[in-house]
Design a protein around this motif. Structure first.
Motif, PDB file in Angstrom:
ATOM      1  N   ASP A   1       0.851  -1.195   0.000  1.00  0.00           N
ATOM      2  CA  ASP A   1       0.000   0.000   0.000  1.00  0.00           C
ATOM      3  C   ASP A   1       0.887   1.247   0.000  1.00  0.00           C
ATOM      4  OD1 ASP A   1      -1.781   1.985   0.173  1.00  0.00           O
ATOM      5  OD2 ASP A   1      -2.556   1.483   2.161  1.00  0.00           O
ATOM      6  N   PRO A   2       1.262   1.721  -1.200  1.00  0.00           N
ATOM      7  CA  PRO A   2       2.132   2.909  -1.235  1.00  0.00           C
ATOM      8  C   PRO A   2       1.409   4.194  -0.853  1.00  0.00           C
ATOM      9  CG  PRO A   2       1.581   2.197  -3.466  1.00  0.00           C
ATOM     10  CD  PRO A   2       0.991   1.169  -2.533  1.00  0.00           C
ATOM     11  N   ASN A   3       0.055   4.122  -0.720  1.00  0.00           N
ATOM     12  CA  ASN A   3      -0.712   5.280  -0.253  1.00  0.00           C
ATOM     13  C   ASN A   3      -0.460   6.501  -1.138  1.00  0.00           C
ATOM     14  OD1 ASN A   3      -2.570   6.205   1.576  1.00  0.00           O
ATOM     15  ND2 ASN A   3      -1.062   6.803   3.115  1.00  0.00           N
ATOM     16  N   LEU A   4      -0.467   6.270  -2.440  1.00  0.00           N
ATOM     17  CA  LEU A   4      -0.071   7.301  -3.411  1.00  0.00           C
ATOM     18  C   LEU A   4      -0.989   8.511  -3.355  1.00  0.00           C
ATOM     19  CD1 LEU A   4       0.556   4.892  -6.432  1.00  0.00           C
ATOM     20  CD2 LEU A   4       2.294   5.914  -4.929  1.00  0.00           C
ATOM     21  N   LEU A   5      -0.396   9.670  -3.398  1.00  0.00           N
ATOM     22  CA  LEU A   5      -1.124  10.942  -3.467  1.00  0.00           C
ATOM     23  C   LEU A   5      -2.125  11.115  -2.337  1.00  0.00           C
ATOM     24  CD1 LEU A   5      -1.811  11.187  -7.344  1.00  0.00           C
ATOM     25  CD2 LEU A   5       0.128  12.103  -6.039  1.00  0.00           C
ATOM     26  N   ALA A   6      -1.862  10.466  -1.201  1.00  0.00           N
ATOM     27  CA  ALA A   6      -2.793  10.595  -0.076  1.00  0.00           C
ATOM     28  C   ALA A   6      -2.783  12.017   0.473  1.00  0.00           C
ATOM     29  CB  ALA A   6      -2.415   9.602   1.020  1.00  0.00           C
ATOM     30  N   SER A   7      -1.640  12.662   0.432  1.00  0.00           N
ATOM     31  CA  SER A   7      -1.551  14.024   0.979  1.00  0.00           C
ATOM     32  C   SER A   7      -1.986  15.044  -0.072  1.00  0.00           C
ATOM     33  CB  SER A   7      -0.108  14.316   1.393  1.00  0.00           C
ATOM     34  OG  SER A   7       0.054  15.710   1.580  1.00  0.00           O
ATOM     35  N   PRO A   8      -2.749  16.070   0.355  1.00  0.00           N
ATOM     36  CA  PRO A   8      -3.122  17.136  -0.597  1.00  0.00           C
ATOM     37  C   PRO A   8      -1.890  17.845  -1.164  1.00  0.00           C
ATOM     38  CG  PRO A   8      -3.728  17.734   1.665  1.00  0.00           C
ATOM     39  CD  PRO A   8      -3.291  16.304   1.699  1.00  0.00           C
ATOM     40  N   VAL A   9      -0.792  17.812  -0.414  1.00  0.00           N
ATOM     41  CA  VAL A   9       0.441  18.452  -0.895  1.00  0.00           C
ATOM     42  C   VAL A   9       0.924  17.717  -2.146  1.00  0.00           C
ATOM     43  CG1 VAL A   9       2.830  19.000  -0.295  1.00  0.00           C
ATOM     44  CG2 VAL A   9       1.037  19.145   1.458  1.00  0.00           C
ATOM     45  N   ASP A  10       0.887  16.402  -2.094  1.00  0.00           N
ATOM     46  CA  ASP A  10       1.342  15.603  -3.242  1.00  0.00           C
ATOM     47  C   ASP A  10       0.425  15.787  -4.450  1.00  0.00           C
ATOM     48  OD1 ASP A  10       3.424  14.677  -1.789  1.00  0.00           O
ATOM     49  OD2 ASP A  10       2.597  12.686  -1.400  1.00  0.00           O
ATOM     50  N   ARG A  11      -0.873  15.800  -4.191  1.00  0.00           N
ATOM     51  CA  ARG A  11      -1.806  15.981  -5.324  1.00  0.00           C
ATOM     52  C   ARG A  11      -1.585  17.340  -5.968  1.00  0.00           C
ATOM     53  NH1 ARG A  11      -5.141  13.667  -1.454  1.00  0.00           N
ATOM     54  NH2 ARG A  11      -6.397  15.514  -1.081  1.00  0.00           N
ATOM     55  N   SER A  12      -1.442  18.342  -5.132  1.00  0.00           N
ATOM     56  CA  SER A  12      -1.260  19.692  -5.665  1.00  0.00           C
ATOM     57  C   SER A  12       0.011  19.769  -6.526  1.00  0.00           C
ATOM     58  CB  SER A  12      -1.187  20.678  -4.498  1.00  0.00           C
ATOM     59  OG  SER A  12      -0.863  21.947  -4.959  1.00  0.00           O
ATOM     60  N   ALA A  13       1.116  19.208  -6.026  1.00  0.00           N
ATOM     61  CA  ALA A  13       2.387  19.308  -6.766  1.00  0.00           C
ATOM     62  C   ALA A  13       2.297  18.589  -8.107  1.00  0.00           C
ATOM     63  CB  ALA A  13       3.520  18.717  -5.929  1.00  0.00           C
ATOM     64  N   LEU A  14       1.761  17.373  -8.097  1.00  0.00           N
ATOM     65  CA  LEU A  14       1.750  16.594  -9.336  1.00  0.00           C
ATOM     66  C   LEU A  14       0.732  17.157 -10.337  1.00  0.00           C
ATOM     67  CD1 LEU A  14       2.879  14.226 -10.930  1.00  0.00           C
ATOM     68  CD2 LEU A  14       1.193  12.734  -9.854  1.00  0.00           C
ATOM     69  N   TYR A  15      -0.441  17.528  -9.846  1.00  0.00           N
ATOM     70  CA  TYR A  15      -1.468  18.016 -10.772  1.00  0.00           C
ATOM     71  C   TYR A  15      -1.027  19.354 -11.395  1.00  0.00           C
ATOM     72  CZ  TYR A  15      -4.553  14.502  -8.579  1.00  0.00           C
ATOM     73  OH  TYR A  15      -5.107  13.344  -8.103  1.00  0.00           O
ATOM     74  N   GLU A  16      -0.378  20.196 -10.615  1.00  0.00           N
ATOM     75  CA  GLU A  16       0.078  21.466 -11.184  1.00  0.00           C
ATOM     76  C   GLU A  16       1.176  21.219 -12.221  1.00  0.00           C
ATOM     77  OE1 GLU A  16      -1.451  24.263 -11.070  1.00  0.00           O
ATOM     78  OE2 GLU A  16       0.087  25.192 -12.344  1.00  0.00           O
ATOM     79  N   CYS A  17       1.970  20.189 -11.995  1.00  0.00           N
ATOM     80  CA  CYS A  17       2.988  19.830 -12.994  1.00  0.00           C
ATOM     81  C   CYS A  17       2.296  19.400 -14.298  1.00  0.00           C
ATOM     82  CB  CYS A  17       3.866  18.704 -12.432  1.00  0.00           C
ATOM     83  SG  CYS A  17       5.019  18.028 -13.625  1.00  0.00           S
ATOM     84  N   VAL A  18       1.237  18.584 -14.170  1.00  0.00           N
ATOM     85  CA  VAL A  18       0.504  18.146 -15.369  1.00  0.00           C
ATOM     86  C   VAL A  18      -0.059  19.368 -16.107  1.00  0.00           C
ATOM     87  CG1 VAL A  18      -1.511  16.856 -16.193  1.00  0.00           C
ATOM     88  CG2 VAL A  18      -0.072  15.888 -14.377  1.00  0.00           C
ATOM     89  N   ARG A  19      -0.650  20.286 -15.337  1.00  0.00           N
ATOM     90  CA  ARG A  19      -1.246  21.487 -15.955  1.00  0.00           C
ATOM     91  C   ARG A  19      -0.190  22.329 -16.662  1.00  0.00           C
ATOM     92  NH1 ARG A  19      -5.330  21.321 -11.800  1.00  0.00           N
ATOM     93  NH2 ARG A  19      -3.883  21.935 -10.171  1.00  0.00           N
ATOM     94  N   SER A  20       0.942  22.531 -16.013  1.00  0.00           N
ATOM     95  CA  SER A  20       1.943  23.414 -16.628  1.00  0.00           C
ATOM     96  C   SER A  20       2.528  22.752 -17.880  1.00  0.00           C
ATOM     97  CB  SER A  20       3.033  23.788 -15.628  1.00  0.00           C
ATOM     98  OG  SER A  20       3.904  22.708 -15.433  1.00  0.00           O
ATOM     99  N   CYS A  21       2.631  21.424 -17.845  1.00  0.00           N
ATOM    100  CA  CYS A  21       3.140  20.726 -19.040  1.00  0.00           C
ATOM    101  C   CYS A  21       2.133  20.831 -20.189  1.00  0.00           C
ATOM    102  CB  CYS A  21       3.406  19.256 -18.725  1.00  0.00           C
ATOM    103  SG  CYS A  21       4.880  19.008 -17.726  1.00  0.00           S
ATOM    104  N   ALA A  22       0.856  20.715 -19.855  1.00  0.00           N
ATOM    105  CA  ALA A  22      -0.171  20.803 -20.904  1.00  0.00           C
ATOM    106  C   ALA A  22      -0.147  22.189 -21.558  1.00  0.00           C
ATOM    107  CB  ALA A  22      -1.551  20.510 -20.316  1.00  0.00           C
ATOM    108  N   ARG A  23      -0.019  23.218 -20.717  1.00  0.00           N
ATOM    109  CA  ARG A  23       0.057  24.578 -21.270  1.00  0.00           C
ATOM    110  C   ARG A  23       1.284  24.704 -22.169  1.00  0.00           C
ATOM    111  NH1 ARG A  23      -1.594  26.276 -16.009  1.00  0.00           N
ATOM    112  NH2 ARG A  23       0.565  26.520 -15.359  1.00  0.00           N
ATOM    113  N   ALA A  24       2.409  24.206 -21.699  1.00  0.00           N
ATOM    114  CA  ALA A  24       3.668  24.393 -22.431  1.00  0.00           C
ATOM    115  C   ALA A  24       3.664  23.628 -23.756  1.00  0.00           C
ATOM    116  CB  ALA A  24       4.842  23.948 -21.560  1.00  0.00           C
ATOM    117  N   ILE A  25       3.190  22.405 -23.741  1.00  0.00           N
ATOM    118  CA  ILE A  25       3.302  21.601 -24.963  1.00  0.00           C
ATOM    119  C   ILE A  25       2.398  22.189 -26.053  1.00  0.00           C
ATOM    120  CG2 ILE A  25       1.493  19.820 -24.593  1.00  0.00           C
ATOM    121  CD1 ILE A  25       5.067  19.090 -25.784  1.00  0.00           C
ATOM    122  N   GLN A  26       1.257  22.772 -25.631  1.00  0.00           N
ATOM    123  CA  GLN A  26       0.355  23.354 -26.628  1.00  0.00           C
ATOM    124  C   GLN A  26       0.878  24.692 -27.146  1.00  0.00           C
ATOM    125  OE1 GLN A  26      -4.081  22.321 -25.723  1.00  0.00           O
ATOM    126  NE2 GLN A  26      -3.020  22.309 -23.751  1.00  0.00           N
ATOM    127  N   ALA A  27       1.830  25.263 -26.427  1.00  0.00           N
ATOM    128  CA  ALA A  27       2.385  26.557 -26.854  1.00  0.00           C
ATOM    129  C   ALA A  27       3.639  26.401 -27.716  1.00  0.00           C
ATOM    130  CB  ALA A  27       2.702  27.400 -25.617  1.00  0.00           C
TER     131      ALA A  27
END
Ligand SMILES: Cc1cc2nc3c(=O)[nH]c(=O)nc-3n(C[C@H](O)[C@H](O)[C@H](O)COP(=O)(O)OP(=O)(O)OC[C@H]3O[C@@H](n4cnc5c(N)ncnc54)[C@H](O)[C@@H]3O)c2cc1C
Length: 562
Positions: A440-466
């Motif tokens: 049970d790696p308990n992935l992304l259980a902390s809101p801190v982890d979700r925030s960091a990874l999801y914001e990375c996904v968002r910034s990559c999506a913005r960048a690749i489309q630009a």
């Protein structure tokens, strides 16, 4: 011990011939040719499929892997299980991995050393051991600049480490400049050498491959005083009066499915190098671990230690992007030609590491205990990693690949959380050594982890489309989702498109909690753990490079005593 079980005797027994086990057996056997060393590996000795760079890659349920799955994971994973595979062959993970070779930031090791009050695990102390493991083939860029970082690299070690622009084969990928632009648009600066202790920014990736061949731990030559038993599963350690006396091992008879059980005595010591998932399992089966956990399985307790706690892994989400440019991704054009060889290495060139965004840092301040927040926000700490791969990969395989994958003109972006604060557990399913552990790696259980990874996904999506001239359109999602990058929409992508980890388990026999600075199990004589389980805090790295260095260091510690 059951007197019916045949008994053998060696000086040193090493359990697991993965990265750490191969390094230890090699270095100790050559330095101490009089020692009789037994190296025990549950998997097979060799398999030709692992030799070419892209010959086999773990994650797809091959017979060279422990095809473990997690318990259902909440949040981004919608209650689904994720793939937590690891290597089961001489070479361990390094025989089936993707060959990315990153050491991580100096500050991670310095924090490790401070946490366990032992300077031997700091960056500057480990650097000679990182160097000892590698032979480096510098990138074209670094050669043009006059090799300013050559002192930070090894030039005669067993593991060949190269870059897309110097891997013994032509690999000038057509999307190279566009991919570089993607990293720039994410706000990353060009970093001189991401294995030099400060990986912040983007640079050409390092890989353990050369001339189209995987370079892996099996390349560490063993001395003649090593006996290697493959297809041999260690079931438990025998501990008497506070000291490890040997191991019980179930060995396959020839190539058959018949097994024979042995008791192997170790006159000097037992070293567990079975990996971060299996070493805690073996300790628990031997009576070393949390008392309540042992009682649940009627295992006689020997010592109460937090074995299997502090389990960390690096969660990852992949997104997929379609483009119109011909011959730009693997599978679209010729596999080999004068300018390009898709088979010579993982098809990517740049990789970037960055700190978490400001919003995440603020969340971390609110949610983390003061000392943990101090570590998280220290100078040089990096939370997220991203890179483009010029093919559509789904290493997580929770869902079958869509028709047409691996695909024409579809490339992937890997987004990885390399400094997670969530921790999970490795526990026993039963007292039967044949049963897989409960992971049970308990992935992304902390809101801190979700925030960091999801914001990375968002910034990559913005960048690749630009990126100018790329016209990347997200692939594999319906129109409604394509414009939506909310947390919920990212979680929906993760469930649909594949998410999991990049197979970097650590921390389950953590230094300072389960082992001391010499990797000795606290309170037990003659027993050490040397594998990724001892890493006490996550490293912003892929774990083979750290493990080569850690095992080189540990080998020298052991040699001081045997
Ligand atoms: C699919 C995949 C992709 C990866 N990609 C990368 C990458 O690109 N870059 C990177 O740096 N890292 C990568 N990794 C991670 C890296 O390979 C591991 O971190 C590294 O191998 C860990 O080394 P180790 O010595 O701790 O354990 P391992 O290398 O896993 O070795 C443990 C060994 O112990 C054996 N064993 C286990 N239980 C027993 C038992 N009871 N009895 C006897 N033997 C036993 C196993 O079969 C294995 O050979 C990847 C891993 C996987 C699985």
């Amino acid at each position: 011990m059951d007197p019916e079980i045949p008994k053998l005797s060696f000086d040193l027994v090493i359990v697991g011939a993965g990265v750490a086990g191969c390094v230890l057996a090699s270095r100790i056997s050559h330095a101490r040719p009089h020692l009789r060393i037994l190296l025990l590996e549950a998997g097979v000795d060799k398999d030709d499929r692992v030799l070419p760079t892209l010959g086999i890659m773990g994650g797809f349920d091959s017979n060279l892997e422990w095809n473990y799955r997690s318990v259902p994971q909440a949040r981004g994973f919608g209650g689904e299980v994720v793939n937590l595979t690891s290597g089961k062959i001489v070479g361990g993970g390094s025989a089936v991995n993707y060959q990315t070779f990153t050491r991580g930031p100096a500050v991670d090791y310095d924090q490790w050393a401070e946490l366990v009050q032992d300077p031997r695990w700091s960056w500057s102390s480990l650097l000679p051991y990182f160097k000892k493991s590698e032979t480096w083939f510098p990138s074209a860029d670094l050669r043009e600049r006059g090799l300013p970082t050559t002192d930070l690299h090894g030039h005669d070690g067993p593991i060949k480490v190269s870059h897309a622009t110097n891997s013994g084969r032509p690999r000038n990928y057509p999307l190279r400049e566009k991919s570089r632009r993607f990293h720039e648009l994410r706000g990353c600066q060009h970093a001189l050498d991401i294995n030099g202790g400060n990986p912040e920014g983007y640079a050409e990736a390092f890989n353990s491959t050369y001339e189209g061949l995987r370079s892996y731990a099996a390349g560490y030559g063993l001395g003649e005083n090593v006996t290697l038993w493959t297809r041999s599963l260690v079931e438990k350690i025998v501990v008497e009066q506070g000291a490890a006396k040997g191991v019980v091992v179930l060995r396959s008879v020839g190539d058959t499915d018949t097994h024979e059980r042995f008791y192997v005595e170790a006159s000097k010591e037992v070293i567990l190098s079975a990996g971060a998932q299996s070493s805690p399992k073996i300790l628990l089966l031997s009576g070393i671990g949390p008392t309540a956990e042992l009682a649940r399985h009627q295992i006689a307790p020997i010592l109460d230690l937090p074995v299997g706690r502090n389990y960390a892994d690096h969660p990852a989400i992949f997104t997929y992007w379609a483009i119109d440019l011909p011959n730009a991704v693997l599978g679209d054009g010729e596999m080999q030609g004068p300018d390009l060889d898709w088979t010579a290495g993982l098809p990517y060139d740049w990789i970037s590491f960055a700190p978490a965004d400001q919003g995440t840092r603020e969340l971390a301040r609110q949610f983390l205990p003061a000392d943990q927040y101090q570590r998280y926000s220290a100078e040089g700490k990096l939370q997220v990693e991203a890179f483009t791969v010029y093919t559509s990969v789904d290493t997580c395989t929770r869902t079958p690949l869509a028709p047409g994958w691996p695909g024409k003109r579809v490339f992937s972006i890997a987004h990885i959380l390399v400094d997670p604060v969530s921790r999970g557990t490795v526990t026993l399913r039963s007292a039967d050594p044949a049963d897989p552990p409960i992971l049970d790696p308990n992935l992304l259980a902390s809101p801190v982890d979700r925030s960091a990874l999801y914001e990375c996904v968002r910034s990559c999506a913005r960048a690749i489309q630009a990126v100018e001239g790329l016209n990347a359109v997200e692939w594999g999602v319906d129109d409604a989702l394509r414009e939506d990058w909310s947390d919920e929409a990212i979680e929906s992508r993760a469930r649909k498109m594949g998410a999991g980890t990049v197979f970097h388990p650590s921390g389950t026999c953590a230094m300072g909690q389960v082992v001391d600075g010499d990797c000795r199990v606290l309170g037990i004589q003659g027993l050490r753990v040397v594998d990724a389980g001892v890493i006490p805090i996550p490293l912003a790295a892929h774990y083979q490079a750290p493990m080569y260095g850690v095992a080189e260091r540990a080998a020298e510690i052991v040699l001081g005593e045997v």
